[in-house]
Design a protein around this motif. Structure first.
Motif, mmCIF file in Angstrom:
data_model
loop_
_atom_site.group_PDB
_atom_site.id
_atom_site.type_symbol
_atom_site.label_atom_id
_atom_site.label_comp_id
_atom_site.label_asym_id
_atom_site.label_seq_id
_atom_site.Cartn_x
_atom_site.Cartn_y
_atom_site.Cartn_z
ATOM 1 N N ALA A 37 -29.426 -18.965 -11.643
ATOM 2 C CA ALA A 37 -29.495 -17.503 -11.569
ATOM 3 C C ALA A 37 -29.206 -17.011 -10.156
ATOM 4 O O ALA A 37 -28.677 -15.918 -9.970
ATOM 5 N N GLY B 16 -27.585 -13.638 -11.565
ATOM 6 C CA GLY B 16 -28.471 -13.911 -12.698
ATOM 7 C C GLY B 16 -29.749 -13.099 -12.672
ATOM 8 O O GLY B 16 -30.356 -12.859 -13.714
ATOM 9 N N TRP C 130 -28.809 -9.371 -13.573
ATOM 10 C CA TRP C 130 -28.576 -9.275 -15.011
ATOM 11 C C TRP C 130 -29.745 -8.558 -15.704
ATOM 12 O O TRP C 130 -29.562 -7.916 -16.737
ATOM 13 N N GLN D 47 -33.817 -9.469 -19.542
ATOM 14 C CA GLN D 47 -33.914 -10.886 -19.221
ATOM 15 C C GLN D 47 -32.894 -11.277 -18.171
ATOM 16 O O GLN D 47 -31.720 -10.935 -18.295
ATOM 17 N N TRP E 281 -31.019 -14.546 -16.118
ATOM 18 C CA TRP E 281 -30.493 -15.807 -16.636
ATOM 19 C C TRP E 281 -31.598 -16.844 -16.769
ATOM 20 O O TRP E 281 -31.591 -17.651 -17.694
ATOM 21 N N HIS E 282 -32.555 -16.840 -15.843
ATOM 22 C CA HIS E 282 -33.656 -17.803 -15.925
ATOM 23 C C HIS E 282 -34.489 -17.560 -17.190
ATOM 24 O O HIS E 282 -34.962 -18.502 -17.805
ATOM 25 N N LEU F 282 -33.258 -16.167 -20.016
ATOM 26 C CA LEU F 282 -32.401 -16.561 -21.137
ATOM 27 C C LEU F 282 -32.398 -18.076 -21.323
ATOM 28 O O LEU F 282 -32.492 -18.575 -22.449
ATOM 29 N N LEU F 283 -32.294 -18.810 -20.213
ATOM 30 C CA LEU F 283 -32.274 -20.269 -20.293
ATOM 31 C C LEU F 283 -33.611 -20.841 -20.762
ATOM 32 O O LEU F 283 -33.646 -21.847 -21.463
ATOM 33 N N ASN G 143 -27.798 -13.716 -28.817
ATOM 34 C CA ASN G 143 -27.650 -13.784 -27.376
ATOM 35 C C ASN G 143 -26.856 -12.612 -26.805
ATOM 36 O O ASN G 143 -26.569 -12.582 -25.630
ATOM 37 N N GLN H 78 -26.838 -9.682 -25.101
ATOM 38 C CA GLN H 78 -27.861 -9.017 -24.328
ATOM 39 C C GLN H 78 -27.430 -7.668 -23.735
ATOM 40 O O GLN H 78 -28.265 -6.950 -23.233
#
Length: 159
Positions: free
Chosen positions: A108, A115, A118, A126, A128-129, A131-132, A155, A157
């Motif tokens: 991220a 990230g 985002w 959310q 990236w952290h 989402l992952l 997914n 988003q």
């Protein structure tokens, strides 16, 4: 008592990170500075020794994961009434998901922190952290569980 989720946006989460950073500076970096002296701030070493490794690398990971699992957030998030929860169940994160979320900060952050930005564009706020790891951050006075009936589980988003 189940409640509907109100997702925490970019700015409130950034404020929580700033609070956590100040706490971490006091709790971890200042003692390290006393141990290693001025060279700790001016030197070029990645790790200065055992205490640096423990206080600035190992303990922050362990304590962050502990706070997410036990209290649903770090001290900064708790002060701002934010909770880190599982995106599907609305309950606390498992230890595995919490560890995954912590290390997902790396991808991220790498592309100019994109990230994290985002969060400002995502439908469920959310990064990236999140989402992952399969997590969301919600605003709440209680500790959950949360209901996500208005959520599209795909997914996609962007709103």
């Amino acid at each position: 008592m189940e409640q509907h989720a109100q997702y925490a946006g970019f700015w409130i989460r950034l404020l929580a990170v700033i609070i956590d950073s100040i706490i971490m500076l006091i709790v971890f970096a200042l003692p390290t500075s006393f141990i290693y002296g001025q060279v700790y701030w001016e030197g070029n070493e990645m790790i200065y020794g055992f205490w640096d490794l423990l206080l600035n690398y190992i303990l922050p990971v362990v304590l962050t994961v502990f706070f997410w699992v036990k209290y649903l957030g770090t001290p900064g998030k708790m002060l701002l009434k934010l909770r880190v929860v599982d995106e599907k169940t609305g309950d606390k994160l498992s230890v595995g998901k919490a560890i995954g979320r912590y290390f997902a900060y790396i991808p991220a952050a790498i592309p100019l922190f994109f990230g994290f930005f985002w969060i400002g564009w995502a439908k469920r706020k959310q990064g990236w952290h999140d989402l992952l790891a399969g997590s969301v951050v919600v605003r709440s006075e209680t500790k959950g569980p949360f209901k996500f009936e208005d959520i599209d589980q795909s997914n996609d988003q962007l709103s």
